[in-house]
Design a protein around this motif. Structure first.
Motif, PDB file in Angstrom:
ATOM      1  N   UNK A 153      17.609   2.296 -10.308  1.00 34.89           N
ATOM      2  CA  UNK A 153      18.047   3.530  -9.635  1.00 34.89           C
ATOM      3  C   UNK A 153      19.175   3.336  -8.611  1.00 34.89           C
ATOM      4  N   UNK A 154      19.571   2.084  -8.358  1.00 39.95           N
ATOM      5  CA  UNK A 154      20.459   1.763  -7.230  1.00 39.95           C
ATOM      6  C   UNK A 154      21.702   2.658  -7.158  1.00 39.95           C
ATOM      7  N   UNK A 195      28.995  -2.100  -1.596  1.00 38.94           N
ATOM      8  CA  UNK A 195      27.750  -2.875  -1.603  1.00 38.94           C
ATOM      9  C   UNK A 195      28.045  -4.358  -1.392  1.00 38.94           C
ATOM     10  N   UNK A 196      29.079  -4.866  -2.059  1.00 34.39           N
ATOM     11  CA  UNK A 196      29.448  -6.284  -1.928  1.00 34.39           C
ATOM     12  C   UNK A 196      29.925  -6.592  -0.511  1.00 34.39           C
ATOM     13  N   UNK A 254      15.925   6.335   0.295  1.00 31.71           N
ATOM     14  CA  UNK A 254      15.391   6.987  -0.928  1.00 31.71           C
ATOM     15  C   UNK A 254      14.907   5.950  -1.935  1.00 31.71           C
ATOM     16  N   UNK A 255      15.659   4.860  -2.075  1.00 35.04           N
ATOM     17  CA  UNK A 255      15.241   3.807  -3.023  1.00 35.04           C
ATOM     18  C   UNK A 255      13.923   3.183  -2.572  1.00 35.04           C
ATOM     19  N   UNK A 256      13.787   2.942  -1.257  1.00 36.99           N
ATOM     20  CA  UNK A 256      12.493   2.457  -0.741  1.00 36.99           C
ATOM     21  C   UNK A 256      11.396   3.487  -1.025  1.00 36.99           C
ATOM     22  N   UNK A 288      15.068  -5.470  -3.160  1.00 40.00           N
ATOM     23  CA  UNK A 288      15.716  -6.328  -4.145  1.00 40.00           C
ATOM     24  C   UNK A 288      15.880  -5.524  -5.437  1.00 40.00           C
ATOM     25  N   UNK A 289      16.786  -5.944  -6.280  1.00 39.71           N
ATOM     26  CA  UNK A 289      17.065  -5.230  -7.523  1.00 39.71           C
ATOM     27  C   UNK A 289      15.776  -5.037  -8.337  1.00 39.71           C
ATOM     28  N   UNK A 290      15.545  -3.810  -8.796  1.00 38.46           N
ATOM     29  CA  UNK A 290      14.322  -3.539  -9.553  1.00 38.46           C
ATOM     30  C   UNK A 290      14.559  -2.356 -10.495  1.00 38.46           C
TER      31      UNK A 290
END
Length: 502
Positions: free
Chosen positions: A180-181, A216-217, A320-322, A492-494
Motif C-alpha cells: 500500500x506504500x 522517500x529515498x 495511515x499505513x500504520x 517496514x515494507x509489507x
C-alpha cells in the motif's frame, strides 16, 4: 640577523623527527577538542563524550529514539549528549516540554543549522528557517492555506473525492496482496498538491510516482550513518564517497521538479487571480520586487513548496499505513470500527468530520495509531536562541534541544498499557477522551501548521477504507510491527489484502 634566525629554524626542524611533529599535532588537536567540549557550569549531566565524535558511537542509529531512553533512566529528565562539537540536550516529561516549547517559546524557537541542514536549507523554507524569514514565511503560508480551503468544507469535499479515487484504486487489487506504500502516499499527497500545484496526480502517473520515490529515498538517506558523520566532519565527508552525495544529488532533483512546476505556472499566470499556493506566492514576489532584503523570492518558493509537500504527504500517509497494518494485526479492533461505521454511516454515506463526534471508537483508534506509530519520535529539534535556564540547568545559546515524544507517549504513569495497541486509552465511559500527554503534532508556536488538515485526512481516509474493505495479512505471510528509520518511523515494507465488504 635574519640569516641567523633562518639557520636556527632549520636546525630545530632537522632535530625534530616526523613522529614528534605528528605527536605534537595530535596533542594540539585533542587539546583544542577538549577546550571546545568543556561543559559550562551547571550544564545537564550526560554520558562522557569521546574526543571529536562525542557520544556518536554510543547510540544505535537504527533505533536512536530507543537507545536514548536508557540515558533517561541514568541521568534523569534533562541530560546532554554530544554529536561532534554540537551540544544537544534531551528533555523528557510533559511539564518540561511545555516549559520549553510554550512558556519559554521565544528562547527555544530556532531550528539548529547543523552542517547537513545548512547545506540543504540554509535558512530557507518553512520547517528549517529561523527569525524573520521563518515568521514571514509561516504567516504567509497559514493565510494562503486558509484562503485555499484549510479548515473549510470545500477542502473536506476534496478529501472525500480523493478517498473515492483511492477506494477505486485499491478495489482493482481484487483482494489480492499488494504493497500500500505509494498508493496511499499518492492519495494523501494529492490533497496538498491540489492546494500548492492546483492539480491532483493520477495513481498511474509515472513522473509523479518517481517524485514520491525520490522523496522517500531522500528521507531515508538523511538518517544514514554517513550523513550523521557529515554533521561531525563536513569537510572530510565532502571528499569521501557515501550516501551523503546521493542525498545532495536527489535533493537537487526534487528542487528541479518544483522549479519546473513553477515555470509552467508562469506561462499562463494571471497576476490578478491566484489559482493555488504557487500563484499566490508569485503575487507576493511581485509585491516585494525591488526590495533587496525581502525573503519572498523564487528559491524560497521552491523550499516552501517542498516543505508543504513533505509535511502534507509523509506524516499523514505513514500514519495511515500504520493504521491499516494495525487493523490487519488486530482483527477484533477492526471489527469494532466497522460495526461503528455500519451503525453511524452504513455503506453508502461518505465519512465526514461532522460524523466524527458520533464515532468515538473510530476516533480513539486513529489516536492510538498516532501514539503507537510514533511517527516523529524525538520531535523536530530546536536550538536555544539565547543563554537559558531550564529545570535549574544552564543551556548556552546554540544548544540543540530534542523533546522526547517517545517517552511521553509510552509513559506507564499516563497510559494503562503503554506498549500495547489499546484504543481504550482514548475512551472514557464510551466517549472519546482527549489526553494532555499526547503531542504528535508538537506544541507551541512551531507546532505543525497542518494539524487540522492531517486530522481531517486521517479520519476521512481511514474511515472510508474500513467502510469498504477488511484488511488482512496475505496467506502464509507474517506481518510485523518493525519500523524503517527515516525522517519518520514508517512500517517496514509489507503487503496487505484489502477484501471488499459485502
Amino acid at each position: 640577523m635574519l640569516e641567523a634566525l633562518g639557520s636556527l629554524a632549520a636546525a630545530l626542524w632537522a632535530a625534530l623527527r616526523p613522529g614528534t611533529v605528528l605527536l605534537g599535532a595530535v596533542v594540539f588537536l585533542f587539546l583544542d577538542d577538549f577546550l571546545k567540549r568543556r561543559r559550562p557550569k551547571n550544564y545537564p549531566p550526560g554520558p562522557p563524550p569521546l574526543p571529536f565524535v562525542g557520544n556518536f558511537f554510543q547510540l544505535d542509529f537504527d533505533k536512536a529514539h530507543l537507545s536514548l531512553q536508557r540515558f533517561v533512566k541514568k541521568y534523569g529528565n534533562v541530560f546532554s549528549v554530544d554529536f561532534g562539537i554540537f551540544r544537544s540536550v534531551l528533555i523528557t516529561g510533559l511539564p518540561l516540554i511545555k516549559e520549553a516549547l510554550v512558556h519559554q517559546d521565544q528562547n527555544f524557537a530556532n531550528r539548529p543549522l547543523i552542517p547537513i541542514e545548512k547545506r540543504i536549507f540554509n535558512n530557507k523554507g518553512l520547517i528549517m528557517s529561523n527569525g524573520h524569514v521563518w515568521k514571514e514565511q509561516r504567516r504567509f503560508a497559514l493565510t494562503t492555506l486558509r484562503n485555499f480551503g484549510l479548515g473549510k468544507k470545500s477542502l473536506e469535499e476534496r478529501i472525500q473525492e480523493e478517498a473515492a479515487y483511492l477506494i477505486q484504486e485499491i478495489g482493482e487489487e481484487n483482494g489480492q496482496p499488494f504493497d500500500p506504500h505509494f498508493t496511499i502516499n499518492n492519495a494523501v499527497s494529492n490533497i496538498i498538491c491540489s492546494i500548492t500545484f492546483g492539480e491532483r496526480f493520477d495513481y498511474q502517473d509515472d513522473q509523479f510516482r518517481e517524485l514520491l520515490r525520490l522523496f522517500d529515498e531522500v528521507m531515508h538517506l538523511r538518517t544514514s550513518t554517513c550523513c550523521q558523520l557529515y554533521n561531525i566532519f563536513p569537510r572530510i565527508m565532502s571528499f569521501l564517497p557515501g550516501p551523503q552525495h546521493a542525498l545532495f544529488s536527489k535533493w537537487e532533483k526534487l528542487k528541479m521538479f518544483i522549479a519546473g512546476v513553477i515555470e509552467n505556472h508562469k506561462r499562463d499566470w494571471n497576476p490578478a487571480e491566484a489559482r493555488d499556493f504557487i500563484d499566490a506566492y508569485l503575487q507576493e514576489i511581485e509585491k516585494h520586487k525591488g526590495n533587496a532584503t525581502s525573503c519572498f523570492h523564487e528559491e524560497n518558493l521552491i523550499y516552501n513548496t517542498l516543505d508543504l509537500f513533505f509535511a502534507g504527504t509523509e506524516t499523514t500517509s505513514t500514519t495511515l499505513r500504520w493504521g491499516l497494518l494495525y487493523m490487519a494485526l488486530y482483527p477484533e479492533i477492526q471489527e469494532k470500527v466497522q460495526a461503528e461505521i455500519d451503525r453511524v454511516l452504513g455503506q453508502s454515506q461518505q465519512p465526514s468530520t461532522a460524523a466524527r463526534e458520533s464515532m468515538p471508537y473510530t476516533n480513539a483508534v486513529i489516536h492510538e495509531v498516532l501514539r503507537m506509530g510514533n511517527i516523529i519520535p524525538l520531535n523536530v529539534p530546536r536550538e536555544v536562541a539565547v543563554d537559558t535556564t531550564l529545570a535549574g540547568y544552564h543551556l548556552p545559546k546554540g544548544t540543540v534541544v530534542v523533546t522526547n515524544l517517545t517517552a511521553l507517549h509510552r509513559d506507564p504513569a499516563e497510559w494503562a498499557t503503554p506498549d500495547t495497541f489499546n484504543p481504550e486509552h482514548f475512551l472514557e465511559n464510551g466517549q472519546f477522551k482527549k489526553r494532555e500527554s499526547f503531542l504528535p503534532f508538537s506544541i507551541g508556536k512551531r507546532m505543525c501548521l497542518g494539524e487540522q488538515l492531517a486530522r481531517t485526512e486521517l479520519f476521512i481516509f481511514f474511515t472510508s477504507l474500513l467502510q469498504k474493505f477488511t484488511f488482512r495479512p496475505p496467506e502464509n505471510e507474517q506481518l510485523s510491527l518493525k519500523f524503517r528509520v527515516s525522517l519518520t518511523l514508517a512500517p517496514v515494507s509489507h503487503r496487505l489484502c484489502a477484501v471488499p465488504r459485502g
